[in-house]
Scaffold this motif. Structure first.
Motif, PDB file in Angstrom:
ATOM      1  N   GLU A  48       0.824  -1.185   0.047  1.00 32.13           N
ATOM      2  CA  GLU A  48       0.132  -0.038   0.315  1.00 32.13           C
ATOM      3  C   GLU A  48       0.783   1.018  -0.035  1.00 32.13           C
ATOM      4  O   GLU A  48       1.907   1.436   0.515  1.00 32.13           O
TER       5      GLU A  48
ATOM      6  N   PRO B 214       2.224   4.817  -2.752  1.00 29.42           N
ATOM      7  CA  PRO B 214       3.091   5.380  -1.677  1.00 29.42           C
ATOM      8  C   PRO B 214       2.303   6.539  -0.935  1.00 29.42           C
ATOM      9  O   PRO B 214       1.418   7.093  -1.378  1.00 29.42           O
ATOM     10  N   PHE B 215       3.163   6.830   0.220  1.00 32.40           N
ATOM     11  CA  PHE B 215       2.819   8.006   1.006  1.00 32.40           C
ATOM     12  C   PHE B 215       3.719   8.995   0.903  1.00 32.40           C
ATOM     13  O   PHE B 215       4.878   8.652   1.245  1.00 32.40           O
ATOM     14  N   VAL B 216       3.498  10.188   0.195  1.00 30.95           N
ATOM     15  CA  VAL B 216       4.559  10.903  -0.445  1.00 30.95           C
ATOM     16  C   VAL B 216       4.608  12.357   0.526  1.00 30.95           C
ATOM     17  O   VAL B 216       3.560  12.967   0.933  1.00 30.95           O
ATOM     18  N   GLY B 217       5.788  12.534   1.041  1.00 27.03           N
ATOM     19  CA  GLY B 217       6.328  13.670   1.450  1.00 27.03           C
ATOM     20  C   GLY B 217       7.242  14.640   0.702  1.00 27.03           C
ATOM     21  O   GLY B 217       6.953  14.427  -0.617  1.00 27.03           O
TER      22      GLY B 217
ATOM     23  N   GLN C 236      10.805  12.593   1.080  1.00 31.80           N
ATOM     24  CA  GLN C 236      10.666  11.326   1.409  1.00 31.80           C
ATOM     25  C   GLN C 236       9.245  10.683   1.069  1.00 31.80           C
ATOM     26  O   GLN C 236       8.360  11.338   0.963  1.00 31.80           O
TER      27      GLN C 236
ATOM     28  N   ALA D 162       6.787   7.032   2.067  1.00 29.08           N
ATOM     29  CA  ALA D 162       6.676   5.747   2.620  1.00 29.08           C
ATOM     30  C   ALA D 162       6.078   4.689   1.868  1.00 29.08           C
ATOM     31  O   ALA D 162       5.152   4.899   1.235  1.00 29.08           O
TER      32      ALA D 162
ATOM     33  N   LEU E  45      10.699   3.636   4.778  1.00 25.49           N
ATOM     34  CA  LEU E  45      10.711   5.143   4.664  1.00 25.49           C
ATOM     35  C   LEU E  45      11.738   5.412   3.673  1.00 25.49           C
ATOM     36  O   LEU E  45      12.965   5.002   4.049  1.00 25.49           O
TER      37      LEU E  45
ATOM     38  N   GLY F 218       6.928  14.521   8.329  1.00 28.26           N
ATOM     39  CA  GLY F 218       5.838  13.969   7.398  1.00 28.26           C
ATOM     40  C   GLY F 218       5.035  15.200   7.460  1.00 28.26           C
ATOM     41  O   GLY F 218       5.242  16.337   7.691  1.00 28.26           O
ATOM     42  N   PRO F 219       3.491  14.986   7.153  1.00 26.97           N
ATOM     43  CA  PRO F 219       2.961  13.705   6.940  1.00 26.97           C
ATOM     44  C   PRO F 219       3.665  13.260   5.333  1.00 26.97           C
ATOM     45  O   PRO F 219       3.815  14.016   4.562  1.00 26.97           O
ATOM     46  N   PHE F 220       3.402  11.866   5.086  1.00 25.00           N
ATOM     47  CA  PHE F 220       3.675  11.294   4.007  1.00 25.00           C
ATOM     48  C   PHE F 220       2.100  10.905   3.488  1.00 25.00           C
ATOM     49  O   PHE F 220       1.450  10.006   4.411  1.00 25.00           O
ATOM     50  N   VAL F 221       1.651  11.676   2.427  1.00 27.08           N
ATOM     51  CA  VAL F 221       0.309  11.396   2.124  1.00 27.08           C
ATOM     52  C   VAL F 221      -0.127  10.492   0.985  1.00 27.08           C
ATOM     53  O   VAL F 221       0.663  10.325   0.104  1.00 27.08           O
ATOM     54  N   GLY F 222      -1.108   9.466   1.215  1.00 23.45           N
ATOM     55  CA  GLY F 222      -1.389   8.543   0.185  1.00 23.45           C
ATOM     56  C   GLY F 222      -3.066   8.748   0.017  1.00 23.45           C
ATOM     57  O   GLY F 222      -3.401   9.959   0.041  1.00 23.45           O
TER      58      GLY F 222
ATOM     59  N   GLN G 155      -4.876   7.117   3.386  1.00 19.52           N
ATOM     60  CA  GLN G 155      -4.080   6.894   4.473  1.00 19.52           C
ATOM     61  C   GLN G 155      -2.802   7.748   4.174  1.00 19.52           C
ATOM     62  O   GLN G 155      -2.367   8.275   3.388  1.00 19.52           O
ATOM     63  N   PHE G 156      -2.347   8.232   5.472  1.00 18.53           N
ATOM     64  CA  PHE G 156      -1.077   8.947   5.659  1.00 18.53           C
ATOM     65  C   PHE G 156      -0.100   8.469   6.691  1.00 18.53           C
ATOM     66  O   PHE G 156      -0.605   7.777   7.543  1.00 18.53           O
ATOM     67  N   ALA G 157       1.431   8.754   6.601  1.00 17.76           N
ATOM     68  CA  ALA G 157       2.283   8.008   7.543  1.00 17.76           C
ATOM     69  C   ALA G 157       2.982   9.387   8.179  1.00 17.76           C
ATOM     70  O   ALA G 157       3.079  10.280   7.766  1.00 17.76           O
TER      71      ALA G 157
ATOM     72  N   MET H  80       7.243   4.465  12.916  1.00 14.34           N
ATOM     73  CA  MET H  80       6.495   4.889  11.762  1.00 14.34           C
ATOM     74  C   MET H  80       4.959   4.637  12.444  1.00 14.34           C
ATOM     75  O   MET H  80       4.796   3.645  12.721  1.00 14.34           O
TER      76      MET H  80
END
Lengths: 130, 130
Positions: free
Chosen positions: A77, A79-82, A85, A87, A110, B78-82, B85-87, B108
């Motif tokens: 799942e 990508p989670f985008v910053g 960086q 994740a 990450l 972050g955040p790392f955004v999907g 969901q986000f991380a 994380m």
């Protein structure tokens, strides 16, 4: 100096996830990783140090993993985008070939992007599944 | 049905990180969490189950943590955004008040957003630092 932008990060992130969903982990490394990639595992061991440097070491680690593990099923799942960086959430059902032991391996990775290449990867685990 | 969009997810994500950077963890929960929040830790224990449900349980867990730990320094990335969901990457230097023991807690967190609220949080650790 950081030249990566969110757009550049997102492009690398989408490409990496696409490779991994196809099971093409080595292609992801060969295409997207910097020669100076640093890989940080959660735990080190005698045979596998916590931190490894350079694309040859990372290729070796991934080749070892691919040769010794059979992926029975996977869920990827993200990508989670910053900014520079991103994740990815991995959930693998794997069989360790030498012992036949089956395990669930759930982790967050990450990644740090610089000049359009992945320069660092760090793994975080859900230890109860390990 | 998922009504969350990337934009909605990004808004919740930015607000959560902003609260956490100010040390306002309980305000983040009160403002952004669904009453039906599910919180999944990496490891359970007798006093702290792996999975907790409902905002009162999550508030209780966080109040216990805040009362028993002193944050000496923190780094929140972050955040790392999907899509829905986000991380967030947390790195805390904390002192456990009852024993005085100082620890680095790097993790994380993966958050799931639905209808503008956080409905699930799951934590992944860098176990060598724990």
């Amino acid at each position: 100096m950081t030249t990566a932008t969110t757009t550049g990060t997102a492009t690398v992130a989408e490409e990496l996830v696409s490779f991994c969903k196809d099971g093409r982990f080595l292609d992801a490394i060969n295409t997207l990783y910097s020669p100076d990639i640093v890989s940080v595992e959660s735990m080190g061991s005698e045979t596998m140090p916590k931190e490894m440097k350079g694309i040859d070491a990372i290729r070796g680690k991934n080749q070892w993993w691919a040769e010794n593990n059979e992926v029975l099923s996977s869920r990827i799942e993200g990508p989670f985008v910053g900014e520079d960086q991103f994740a990815v959430h991995y959930d693998f059902d794997v069989k360790f070939k030498p012992t036949g032991k089956r395990d669930r391996m759930e982790e967050m990775a990450l990644y740090t992007v610089k000049d359009g290449k992945v320069v660092r990867e760090q793994f975080f685990y859900n230890t109860q599944n390990a």
